[in-house]
Design a protein around this motif. Sequence first.
Motif, PDB file in Angstrom:
ATOM      1  N   GLU A  35       7.227 -43.290  31.895  1.00 41.37           N
ATOM      2  CA  GLU A  35       6.707 -43.486  30.718  1.00 41.37           C
ATOM      3  C   GLU A  35       6.333 -44.846  30.642  1.00 41.37           C
ATOM      4  O   GLU A  35       7.170 -45.868  31.170  1.00 41.37           O
ATOM      5  CB  GLU A  35       7.340 -43.147  29.657  1.00 41.37           C
ATOM      6  N   GLY A  37       5.607 -48.615  28.218  1.00 38.35           N
ATOM      7  CA  GLY A  37       5.871 -49.073  27.224  1.00 38.35           C
ATOM      8  C   GLY A  37       6.828 -50.000  27.416  1.00 38.35           C
ATOM      9  O   GLY A  37       6.976 -50.968  26.494  1.00 38.35           O
ATOM     10  N   ARG A  41       9.330 -47.993  24.286  1.00 38.49           N
ATOM     11  CA  ARG A  41       9.518 -46.555  24.393  1.00 38.49           C
ATOM     12  C   ARG A  41      10.667 -46.071  23.621  1.00 38.49           C
ATOM     13  O   ARG A  41      11.265 -46.623  22.915  1.00 38.49           O
ATOM     14  CB  ARG A  41       9.914 -46.295  25.702  1.00 38.49           C
ATOM     15  N   ARG A  43      12.484 -42.269  22.576  1.00 37.19           N
ATOM     16  CA  ARG A  43      12.598 -40.880  23.155  1.00 37.19           C
ATOM     17  C   ARG A  43      13.290 -39.827  22.111  1.00 37.19           C
ATOM     18  O   ARG A  43      13.541 -40.349  20.918  1.00 37.19           O
ATOM     19  CB  ARG A  43      13.781 -41.007  24.266  1.00 37.19           C
ATOM     20  N   GLU A  52      14.248 -46.849  22.616  1.00 36.27           N
ATOM     21  CA  GLU A  52      15.018 -47.401  24.077  1.00 36.27           C
ATOM     22  C   GLU A  52      15.505 -48.812  23.752  1.00 36.27           C
ATOM     23  O   GLU A  52      16.491 -49.216  24.276  1.00 36.27           O
ATOM     24  CB  GLU A  52      14.166 -47.232  24.963  1.00 36.27           C
ATOM     25  N   GLN A 208       7.115 -46.520  20.075  1.00 36.63           N
ATOM     26  CA  GLN A 208       6.207 -45.984  20.829  1.00 36.63           C
ATOM     27  C   GLN A 208       4.841 -45.809  20.231  1.00 36.63           C
ATOM     28  O   GLN A 208       3.787 -45.806  20.825  1.00 36.63           O
ATOM     29  CB  GLN A 208       6.589 -44.638  21.453  1.00 36.63           C
TER      30      GLN A 208
END
Length: 210
Positions: A35, A37, A41, A43, A52, A208
């Motif tokens: 992914e 970023g 990022r 999740r 993250e 994100q």
Amino acid sequence: MTDVVVVGSGPGGLAAAVTCARAGLDVLVLEAQPEAGGGLRTRRVDGLDVDECSAVHPLALASPFFRAFDLAARGVELVVPEASFAHPLDGRRAAIAWRDLERTTRELGTPAWARTFGPLVDRVEDVVALVLGDHRGLPGPRAAGLLGAGFVQASASRTWSPEADALFAGVAAHVTSGPGSPAWTAGGLLLTTLAHASGWPVPVGGSQAI
């Protein structure tokens, strides 16, 4: 034909890629992770959005790049909490940097806090331009003078309360430089100024979104 290759799709890499693409260059971004970023990022874990790395973005409303990119027009919703950041202390109340400068100063019991950050908040645009500018020219004398005065106040923080000392040291520690260094002090001054000016926004839906 590719004009520019950007290795890594973190915030810096993507900003570089966007800047080059806007200049009409053909850009290739390479990313080893599944992914894009980097530190932006997010999740999904047990129904929750978990960032993250970064979750709160002091520069999202102040950064010249983000302002030119117009996050709101691209669907990014930012919420600004009443308290920007805090620092826990053993045996004491936590020190809190409220967006309200007067409230923060009153609770810290340190009038020097307002003397340090009041002028910087009043000229926050100049401060941001000085610290985040491309530095191809000489800084404006007013902004340089304000930041210089802030350096003097922060360097003399021994006159502050323990809560104020801890609050500033904690935010300045975001800069990867030794305590008391020019970069450490400048980073603390900028981040704290933004905390009392525009606040520290949080993106809805996680980092994100940015």
